[in-house]
Design a protein around this motif. Structure first.
Motif, short mmCIF file in Angstrom:
data_model
loop_
_atom_site.label_atom_id
_atom_site.label_comp_id
_atom_site.label_asym_id
_atom_site.label_seq_id
_atom_site.Cartn_x
_atom_site.Cartn_y
_atom_site.Cartn_z
N ALA A 1 -6.33 18.77 -0.03
CA ALA A 1 -6.28 18.91 -1.56
C ALA A 1 -5.86 20.45 -1.60
N ARG A 2 -6.18 21.38 -1.06
CA ARG A 2 -5.80 22.96 -1.29
C ARG A 2 -4.35 22.72 -0.92
N GLU A 3 -3.78 22.31 0.08
CA GLU A 3 -2.30 22.34 0.64
C GLU A 3 -1.49 21.58 -0.40
N THR A 4 -1.76 20.71 -0.84
CA THR A 4 -1.00 19.81 -1.93
C THR A 4 -0.90 20.78 -3.16
N ARG A 5 -2.08 21.43 -3.73
CA ARG A 5 -1.91 22.09 -4.76
C ARG A 5 -1.22 23.39 -4.70
N ARG A 6 -1.19 24.10 -3.59
CA ARG A 6 -0.15 25.09 -3.00
C ARG A 6 1.14 24.76 -3.15
N ALA A 7 1.61 23.33 -2.64
CA ALA A 7 3.04 22.80 -2.93
C ALA A 7 3.19 22.79 -4.04
N HIS A 8 2.58 22.40 -4.83
CA HIS A 8 2.97 22.28 -6.31
C HIS A 8 3.10 23.71 -6.95
N ILE B 1 -2.70 19.49 -11.49
CA ILE B 1 -1.23 19.55 -11.35
C ILE B 1 -0.75 19.08 -12.93
N ASP B 2 0.50 19.27 -12.99
CA ASP B 2 1.28 18.76 -14.05
C ASP B 2 2.17 17.39 -13.63
N GLY B 3 2.39 16.53 -14.55
CA GLY B 3 3.45 15.58 -14.32
C GLY B 3 2.98 14.39 -14.18
N LYS B 4 3.77 13.42 -13.66
CA LYS B 4 3.19 11.92 -13.34
C LYS B 4 2.97 11.96 -12.07
N ALA B 5 1.70 11.44 -11.59
CA ALA B 5 1.44 11.28 -10.33
C ALA B 5 0.97 10.10 -9.85
N VAL B 6 1.29 9.53 -8.67
CA VAL B 6 0.89 8.11 -8.23
C VAL B 6 0.12 8.52 -7.00
N VAL B 7 -1.05 7.74 -6.90
CA VAL B 7 -1.65 7.66 -5.58
C VAL B 7 -1.51 6.08 -5.15
N THR B 8 -1.11 6.02 -3.81
CA THR B 8 -0.92 4.99 -3.14
C THR B 8 -1.03 5.01 -1.51
N SER B 9 -0.68 4.17 -0.70
CA SER B 9 -0.58 4.09 0.66
C SER B 9 0.61 3.48 1.39
N ASP B 10 0.65 4.02 2.55
CA ASP B 10 1.82 3.65 3.37
C ASP B 10 1.98 2.18 3.90
N MET C 1 11.06 5.58 -3.13
CA MET C 1 11.56 6.98 -3.81
C MET C 1 12.34 6.68 -5.18
N ALA C 2 12.76 5.55 -5.50
CA ALA C 2 13.36 5.09 -6.86
C ALA C 2 12.32 4.98 -7.85
N GLU C 3 10.92 4.74 -7.49
CA GLU C 3 9.99 4.96 -8.50
C GLU C 3 9.77 6.41 -9.26
N ASP C 4 9.34 6.30 -10.40
CA ASP C 4 9.19 7.41 -11.26
C ASP C 4 7.85 8.23 -10.88
N TRP C 5 8.08 9.12 -10.40
CA TRP C 5 6.87 10.21 -10.12
C TRP C 5 7.27 11.35 -9.92
N ASP C 6 6.27 12.62 -10.20
CA ASP C 6 6.66 14.00 -9.82
C ASP C 6 5.56 14.34 -8.50
N SER C 7 4.48 13.54 -8.41
CA SER C 7 3.77 13.82 -7.37
C SER C 7 3.30 12.33 -6.67
#
Length: 256
Positions: free
Chosen positions: A97-104, A176-185, A1-7
């Protein structure tokens, strides 16, 4: 959570090397990062026990956030509850994808953490026999241990599932806007294991850390102007979820 991202889009159980295999040409090269955990249960404890994070909305196809950290976030959207596909036994990537866009759209001043299921089992990609693995089996990982399934076939279905999911992730990044990160748990093993372990490792069992279960991708995307993030009082005081629906969802995902 300390990393820099909006999404943050979490692709559950996505290995670093598999992402490299299917990476779209227009995507940046992923960094290899080491997850704090080799399974989702420990991932949520390791990363969110020091919360709360009331600047963040979680959109989750996995029940784990609502099980372990129900009040750590501003809001949790339980897609695993209301968007479950009974035929496939999961939440499909087009729905996420739909629900992620809706949350934004609904929470323009919050970070959005979207926890997708794929490429985690059940596999949905490709046309092989494991693309629609029968849901009445005890567990795909048990069947792999018992030599009922070829590990190469299982990996191919897993890889195809990730490849099937990526276009839906791309559709979100384009809107979406902002800085996005794609990763995994965490990652996922298909028979690999440390020299000292007495059995091949399949899936992502607790307390077994191998490169295949903890090496995950980290991809950063500039999606336009940064979002203005603010902290707010959580929408509701939530109890940890439990019950037959949760157990049924986890069983469909191969946890039981």
């Amino acid at each position: 959570m300390a990393e820099d991202w909006d999404s943050l889009i979490i692709l559950d159980a996505c290995r670093y090397d598999t992402m490299c295999e299917v990476l779209p040409t227009e995507w940046p090269s992923p960094k290899k990062v080491i997850s704090r955990a080799g399974n989702t249960h420990d991932f949520y404890h390791a990363n969110f026990d020091d919360g709360p994070y009331h600047d963040t909305v979680v959109v989750s196809a996995n029940p784990r956030p609502s099980q372990f950290r129900p009040n750590a976030f501003y809001e949790i959207v339980d897609c695993w509850d209301r968007c479950w596909n009974e035929e496939y036994g999961t939440v499909l990537p087009d729905v996420m994808a739909r629900e992620t866009r809706r949350a934004h759209e609904e929470f323009p001043n919050k970070r959005v953490l979207a926890h997708w299921i794929q490429p985690h089992y059940p596999f949905i990609g490709g046309e092989g026999e494991l693309a629609d693995y029968p849901a009445d089996q005890e567990s795909i990982w048990h069947d792999l241990h018992r030599n009922r399934i070829d590990p190469d076939d299982a990996y191919a279905a897993y890889r195809d599932t990730l490849e099937t999911t990526i276009p839906h992730v791309q559709s979100v990044l384009e809107e979406i806007d902002g800085k996005a990160v794609v990763t995994s748990d965490h990652g996922n093993a298909f028979g690999e294991g440390p020299w000292w372990y007495p059995f091949p490792v399949y899936g992502h069992p607790r307390n077994v850390r191998t490169p295949e279960t903890v090496e995950v991708p980290w991809l950063e995307f500039d999606c336009g102007p940064r979002r203005s993030i603010s902290v707010g009082e959580p929408i509701a005081d939530r109890d940890a979820v439990a019950g037959e629906t949760v157990e049924s969802r986890l069983e469909d995902l191969g946890y039981v």
